[in-house]
Design a protein around this motif. Structure first.
Motif, PDB file in Angstrom:
ATOM      1  N   UNK A  44       0.846  -1.200   0.000  1.00 52.43           N
ATOM      2  CA  UNK A  44       0.000   0.000   0.000  1.00 52.43           C
ATOM      3  C   UNK A  44       0.880   1.249   0.000  1.00 52.43           C
ATOM      4  N   UNK A  45       0.446   2.267  -0.721  1.00 48.05           N
ATOM      5  CA  UNK A  45       1.123   3.560  -0.741  1.00 48.05           C
ATOM      6  C   UNK A  45       0.185   4.589  -0.134  1.00 48.05           C
ATOM      7  N   UNK A  46       0.690   5.369   0.819  1.00 46.17           N
ATOM      8  CA  UNK A  46      -0.135   6.372   1.487  1.00 46.17           C
ATOM      9  C   UNK A  46       0.240   7.764   0.974  1.00 46.17           C
TER      10      UNK A  46
END
Length: 239
Positions: A218-220
């Motif tokens: 996941x990339x925030x």
């Protein structure tokens, strides 16, 4: 399209099946209220919500192969010295139920119900359907096998059952496919109170997972407008 094959290994097995939402029945009930009742209505019908329907029909239901009342299991892991008799040790500890797991043993109280699943194996001798797993859990052997494509996984997902916990677990295709030679699939369960399950009752769900599901990252990020607002106070001046 990935294909999963279920195979019955025992005459009493109940192989997994798809859960189907009865959309026609749900809509018929809604329409009956609209046409015939003064006040009663169904303003929002779950069967008309695609995400809900997909969630209900995801995977396959695992069913209980017998009707049995399960009770919480108080088990204790023990080691038995070579010169001592295991039955004597069990009586000394007040635990009549004894199961060897590897080099050690599980000694359990109130375990008589575990023998209600004893069944005749293909070799003609008796085998246990329920085997203590430790920490109050039981391995439940279901009498069927599954075959899934390589590099995929099966997730055992709990259903909301009062009194029976099913730990969430993910099993690789290699392990699933070799279970055929080890008596078939099994799941872990943990009774938290006396609970009766009936033959054919759904107790858990199987969901097929692609390997990418387990490798996903996941990339925030933050919306640029939120970043700009974070640097300005309520009066419009720089904080």
């Amino acid at each position: 399209m990935a294909d999963v094959t279920f195979r019955s290994l025992q005459p009493w097995a109940v192989v997994p099946d798809k859960n189907r939402v009865d959309r026609a029945g749900a809509r018929a009930e809604r329409d009956a209220y609209t046409q015939s009742f003064r006040y009663l209505r169904i303003p929002r019908l779950p069967a008309d919500c695609p995400p809900w329907v997909l969630g209900q029909e995801l995977g396959w239901n695992i069913h209980s192969p017998i009707t049995v009342t399960m009770s919480p299991l108080e088990d204790l892991g023990i080691s038995v010295p070579a010169q001592e008799d295991i039955q004597t040790v069990g009586r000394r500890l007040g635990r009549a139920g004894l199961w060897q797991r590897g080099e050690d043993w599980l000694a359990a109280k109130d375990a008589a119900w575990l023998h209600l699943g004893d069944h005749r194996a293909h070799s003609g001798h008796w085998e246990g359907m329920f085997v203590p797993n430790g920490q109050g859990t039981v391995e439940w052997r279901l009498g069927w096998s599954a075959h899934v494509p390589e590099h995929m996984f099966l997730m055992v997902m709990p259903l909301p059952l009062d009194g029976l916990e099913v730990p969430l677990g993910v099993i690789s295709a290699k392990t699933v496919n070799t279970m055929t030679t080890r008596g078939g699939m099994s799941i872990a369960v943990r009774p938290t109170r006396p609970v009766t399950v009936h033959r054919g009752q759904a107790v858990a769900r199987l969901v097929l997972l692609h390997a990418d599901t387990l490798r996903a990252t996941a990339t925030h990020t933050t919306d640029p407008e939120l970043q700009a607002d974070a640097g300005t106070d309520a009066r419009g001046t720089q904080a």
